[in-house]
Design a protein around this motif. Structure first.
Motif: not given
Ligand SMILES: C/C(=C\CNc1ncnc2c1ncn2[C@@H]1O[C@H](COP(=O)(O)O)[C@@H](O)[C@H]1O)CO
Length: 203
Positions: A42, A72, A76
């Motif tokens: 991302r 992380e 998503e």
């Protein structure tokens, strides 16, 4: 061509033209119903590209090793995120899932991925086209360096010329769609008959 694997920076960079290029490519892939395959992040230009495809209702498959997911950085909002065990497995899956490869501006990771698929093409391990989207002439210094390798007879001209270069996403897709499948001569430069053909390569 139903799927393109794109390599690009995990950083945003400083040139807004690169973000614009990532958004433009994402919009074009979505409009043309060409699935994006990429590294699944991302962050950086990778994230901009995936955001654009999703914002334009396109399909995105990300392939990411577990350690980066744990860091992380996974996106998503993808159509599918494949979590794999290693960078090697990631590259193998990205390459199997795609009909063609393209690179936007990036850093070491982007160069490594680009050169791997280009080298595999040189060796006849796949016949898929490889392209550069070149906002602001980002890739021109590298192409000049590679031209120097051709002059020094370290790189075959046909392998250098195999790379598709385009300034905008529509031209990029057109050229990927019409590119001749890569062929291999199997001949090393200047090494004479004893080294003329790589083992296992067809004449
Ligand atoms: C952990 C941090 C950033 C996350 N880094 C990456 N995330 C996802 N994919 C990556 C990352 N670094 C390299 N890749 C792969 O290489 C290309 C981008 O590398 P570049 O060096 O930024 O050009 C990309 O195509 C990925 O497949 C915080 O530091």
């Amino acid at each position: 061509m139903s799927s393109v694997c794109v390599f690009t920076a995990s950083s945003p960079g400083t040139n807004p033209a690169y973000r614009d290029a990532a958004w433009a490519l994402g919009a074009t892939l979505a409009r043309e119903r060409v699935r994006l395959v990429y590294g699944g992040a991302r962050v950086g230009l990778m994230g901009e590209l995936a955001d654009s495809v999703r914002a334009h209702d396109g399909e995105v498959v990300g392939v990411m090793p577990r350690n980066l997911v744990d860091w992380e950085v996974a996106h998503e909002g993808l159509s599918e995120l494949r979590v794999v065990t290693s960078m090697h497995e990631r590259k193998a899956q990205m390459s199997e899932l795609a009909d063609a490869f393209a690179a936007l501006p990036g850093g070491l990771g982007t160069l490594e991925e680009l050169f791997e698929v280009w080298t595999w093409s040189q060796l006849g391990l796949h016949a898929k086209p490889v392209a550069l989207l070149d906002p602001g002439g980002f890739w021109q210094p590298l192409l000049g360096f590679l031209d120097g390798m051709v002059s020094e007879r370290l790189l075959r001209r046909e392998d250098r010329e195999r790379i598709v270069v385009a300034d905008d996403p529509d031209t990029l897709l057109d050229r990927l769609r019409t590119a001749e499948p890569a062929t291999v001569s199997g001949k090393w430069l200047d090494n004479g008959p004893a080294h003329a053909r790589a083992p296992g390569l067809e004449a």
